[in-house]
Write a protein that holds these residues in place. Structure first.
Motif, short mmCIF file in Angstrom:
data_model
loop_
_atom_site.label_atom_id
_atom_site.label_comp_id
_atom_site.label_asym_id
_atom_site.label_seq_id
_atom_site.Cartn_x
_atom_site.Cartn_y
_atom_site.Cartn_z
N ASN A 1 0.82 -1.23 0.00
CA ASN A 1 0.00 0.00 0.00
C ASN A 1 0.85 1.27 0.00
O ASN A 1 0.33 2.35 -0.26
CB ASN A 1 -0.97 0.02 1.18
CG ASN A 1 -0.26 0.02 2.53
OD1 ASN A 1 0.71 -0.71 2.74
ND2 ASN A 1 -0.74 0.82 3.46
N LEU A 2 2.15 1.13 0.27
CA LEU A 2 3.08 2.27 0.27
C LEU A 2 4.31 1.90 -0.55
O LEU A 2 4.89 0.82 -0.36
CB LEU A 2 3.51 2.62 1.69
CG LEU A 2 2.41 2.93 2.71
CD1 LEU A 2 3.03 3.13 4.09
CD2 LEU A 2 1.61 4.16 2.30
N GLU A 3 4.72 2.81 -1.45
CA GLU A 3 5.87 2.54 -2.31
C GLU A 3 6.67 3.81 -2.51
O GLU A 3 6.11 4.93 -2.50
CB GLU A 3 5.41 1.99 -3.66
CG GLU A 3 4.63 0.70 -3.57
CD GLU A 3 4.05 0.20 -4.87
OE1 GLU A 3 3.45 -0.89 -4.87
OE2 GLU A 3 4.17 0.91 -5.90
N ILE A 4 7.98 3.66 -2.71
CA ILE A 4 8.86 4.78 -3.00
C ILE A 4 9.78 4.40 -4.16
O ILE A 4 10.48 3.39 -4.10
CB ILE A 4 9.70 5.21 -1.78
CG1 ILE A 4 8.78 5.70 -0.65
CG2 ILE A 4 10.69 6.31 -2.17
CD1 ILE A 4 9.54 6.11 0.61
N TYR A 5 9.75 5.22 -5.22
CA TYR A 5 10.69 5.10 -6.33
C TYR A 5 11.66 6.27 -6.23
O TYR A 5 11.26 7.39 -5.88
CB TYR A 5 9.95 5.15 -7.66
CG TYR A 5 10.86 5.30 -8.86
CD1 TYR A 5 11.40 4.19 -9.49
CD2 TYR A 5 11.19 6.57 -9.35
CE1 TYR A 5 12.26 4.33 -10.57
CE2 TYR A 5 12.04 6.72 -10.43
CZ TYR A 5 12.57 5.59 -11.04
OH TYR A 5 13.42 5.73 -12.10
N TYR A 6 12.94 6.03 -6.55
CA TYR A 6 13.91 7.12 -6.46
C TYR A 6 14.99 6.94 -7.51
O TYR A 6 15.43 5.83 -7.83
CB TYR A 6 14.52 7.21 -5.06
CG TYR A 6 15.10 5.91 -4.51
CD1 TYR A 6 16.47 5.69 -4.46
CD2 TYR A 6 14.27 4.91 -4.02
CE1 TYR A 6 17.00 4.52 -3.96
CE2 TYR A 6 14.78 3.72 -3.51
CZ TYR A 6 16.14 3.53 -3.49
OH TYR A 6 16.65 2.35 -2.99
#
Length: 291
Positions: free
Chosen positions: A232-237
């Protein structure tokens, strides 16, 4: 190519959005500071329907992601509709029959926003789909991915933390710092594109940069089945942006039906350094007081 935009503002916050189509939020300013959202003019892909332009900022996606379906060019669409303290942004109907809308409402008293993301099925058959809210922020800050909700586990014999890694995420990654409570990502360090996600009852993500903390919160649905291995939570960097992403559970969207996904954004000045081990506790307390 230039696109027509609209600006909406309060005493503390100023937003720039596309005047038609998208939907896109292109700029976010706190107290006349710099734009907190990334600008990605070079991010473009050819699709069977023409060129898809990302632009940067905030967009409404839908899961599960697939090419070319997810990259239908969406910058031509209905004009934005002003509402009290905000605006409604709408897309045209895509080839799969899905139309997007984003209602943005600014709090007139404090630096916070309410965003309602909506997907409507104009097709002839049900589709399995989940709204997906993606915010591209300027790189160089510290991203916080909470691994739990700061509550005692109901059963200490069962796991309460998990991580999902995308295929292009190479480990070890010096940008990642794992604590007991959260994964911290230092995007000031150079490195290749990477993405991580989690299933977390916390429901929020945070980003600290340029003397500001940005928090995105979305209600956690414990009985829902989320996309991307239940994230439900994602981070792309990468070197061009840091994406904070929240997702709704997957659902079967019948013809004519609409599914929604709400976010609340909080912004605040950030000047006092906090030890990384205490960062999660400080942010959790602040989120609980504001939601």
């Amino acid at each position: 190519m230039k696109y027509s935009t609209i600006t909406i503002a309060t005493e503390r916050i100023r937003l720039t959005v596309l005047a038609a189509g998208g939907p896109r939020i292109l700029a976010l300013h706190l107290d006349n500071g710099p734009n907190l959202l990334a600008e990605t003019p070079a991010a473009r892909w050819q699709t069977p329907w023409g060129e898809f332009a990302l632009l940067g900022g905030h967009r409404l996606w839908h899961a599960p992601e697939a090419f070319p379906r997810s990259y239908w060019p969406d910058l031509d669409g209905p004009p934005a509709e002003p509402v009290e303290h905000g605006v409604i942004l709408r897309s045209a109907i895509d080839p799969g029959g899905i139309a997007k809308s984003l209602t943005v409402t600014l709090d007139p008293q404090q630096p916070r926003l309410h965003l309602r993301h909506a997907l409507t099925n104009h097709g002839l058959w049900p589709v399995e789909i989940a709204p997906w809210a993606i915010t591209q922020l300027v790189p160089g800050g510290l991203a916080v991915l909470p691994l739990h909700d700061a509550q005692p586990p109901p059963n200490p014999l069962l796991p309460n933390r998990q991580l999902a890694l995308w295929p292009y995420t190479s480990l070890p990654d010096p940008r990642l710092h794992l604590t007991d409570d959260a994964l911290l990502i230092d995007t000031a360090l150079a490195g290749p594109p990477a993405k991580v996600g989690t299933h977390s009852a916390a429901g929020w993500l945070a980003y600290i940069h340029q003397g500001v903390v940005v928090v995105k919160w979305a209600a956690y649905q414990p009985t829902g089945i989320y996309p991307d291995r239940n994230c439900n939570l994602e981070i792309y960097y990468d070197q061009g942006c840091t994406e904070l992403e929240t997702l709704a559970p997957l659902g079967h969207l019948a013809p004519g039906a609409t599914i929604t996904h709400d976010e609340i954004w909080f912004l605040a000045p950030w000047s006092v350094p906090i030890d990384r081990q205490d960062l999660f506790k400080h942010l959790s307390k602040s989120v609980n007081e504001l939601v």
